[in-house]
Design an enzyme around this catalytic site. Sequence first.
Site, short mmCIF file in Angstrom:
data_model
loop_
_atom_site.label_atom_id
_atom_site.label_comp_id
_atom_site.label_asym_id
_atom_site.label_seq_id
_atom_site.Cartn_x
_atom_site.Cartn_y
_atom_site.Cartn_z
N THR A 1 2.02 0.25 3.32
CA THR A 1 2.89 1.41 3.44
C THR A 1 3.27 2.03 2.09
O THR A 1 3.61 3.20 2.03
CB THR A 1 4.19 1.05 4.20
OG1 THR A 1 4.88 0.03 3.46
CG2 THR A 1 3.90 0.58 5.61
N ASP A 2 3.21 1.22 1.02
CA ASP A 2 3.73 1.72 -0.27
C ASP A 2 2.96 2.95 -0.76
O ASP A 2 3.57 3.89 -1.29
CB ASP A 2 3.66 0.62 -1.34
CG ASP A 2 4.72 -0.45 -1.12
OD1 ASP A 2 5.65 -0.23 -0.33
OD2 ASP A 2 4.61 -1.53 -1.75
N THR B 1 0.83 -4.79 4.54
CA THR B 1 1.70 -5.72 5.28
C THR B 1 1.19 -5.94 6.69
O THR B 1 1.40 -7.01 7.27
CB THR B 1 3.13 -5.16 5.29
OG1 THR B 1 3.60 -5.13 3.94
CG2 THR B 1 4.07 -5.98 6.13
N SER C 1 -1.29 -2.34 -1.03
CA SER C 1 -1.71 -0.97 -1.36
C SER C 1 -1.33 -0.55 -2.78
O SER C 1 -1.82 0.47 -3.28
CB SER C 1 -1.15 0.04 -0.35
OG SER C 1 0.23 0.21 -0.48
N1 ASP Z 1 3.45 -3.83 -0.46
C1 ASP Z 1 2.90 -3.56 0.85
C2 ASP Z 1 1.69 -2.64 0.69
O1 ASP Z 1 1.87 -1.50 0.41
C3 ASP Z 1 3.93 -2.93 1.67
C4 ASP Z 1 3.54 -2.59 3.08
O2 ASP Z 1 2.40 -2.56 3.48
O3 ASP Z 1 4.48 -2.34 3.87
O4 ASP Z 1 0.59 -3.10 0.82
#
Ligand code: ASP
Length: 325
Positions: free
Chosen positions: A91-92, A12, A58
Amino acid sequence: MKTIAIIATGGTIAGTGQNGKTVGYHAGEISVDDILQSIPGIHEVSRIRTFQLCNLDSNEMNKEIWMQLSNTINSLVLDEDIDGIVVTHGTDLIEETSYYLTLTLNTNKPVVITGAMRPDTATSADGPFNLYQAVNLACSDKARGKGVMVLFSNTIFSGRDVQKVNNFKIDAFGQKASGCLGYMQDEEVYFFSESFKKHTSNSVFAGNYTTLPDVGIAYFYGGVDSSILYHLAEKNEGIVLVGSGSGNYSQAWLNAINDLSEKGIVFVRSSRVSEGIVFSDKVFDPNEYCVASNTLSGQKARILLMLALKKTKNREDIKRIFNEY
Ligand code: ASP
């Protein structure tokens, strides 16, 4: 002035969507050089070298990319001109990548992973500030030898223990019972605890890998039958059980675990409960076939089991590994 290598993987923090909005965006759209343009003063903090390893959500991470990322960092840290590493990441799956790097990086130089909950095009995007603080943390002498850290919302977490604890707020990470390693206020770093588990240059797994064994995860719920365990055993050398309570499951699962353990599958018992610890248990595992996950979640136990199986298939040795890492 120090030199920091930023390795970008997507997420993100590199996401774009409708101007101002926080939802409905796509992760992994812009480059790390584009993100750096919106961070005033970053080039006064350190010299920066950027590497765009990939640009993915991710959820597309897998063991091949983990090995590529770790091997890349292991070669970059050999360069005397590089003082620290920052990784930008979705973040995932940050918690899985951070643990893989914790176990496999052979360095005492600071390695900091960061990301964002809001895309670059959102009002008050959190990525630029997180990246600014991550670069400052990677420059800090206090961060040397601390292992892999995750920096998010002014807070420093350990790569082993960090977990995504909120899927909505920008303060999305925690370490549950063990709190955090420290805080940051703008550029200032304040550590107040450290991880006592082996990591980075003290890890027996530190080094480069080109293959890793397959390990699956099975989630226990009321009424689940044992077919999932037999299915996973067809294509995995190890299975991590995410049990109830202190790593528990039904008699049907116990029968399947006994049967498959005798056929050579290595099981780890973890828990779907978010806090606590899993010990070995003679009631739920009378033959003591299973390795207890200690405080690792199922997804983190899977990372350690892949690396442990690279070294040994001996259950007693793997039990010792799970107590140390
Ligand atoms: N779906 C995103 C990822 O993990 C979520 C994020 O980065 O906050 O790439």
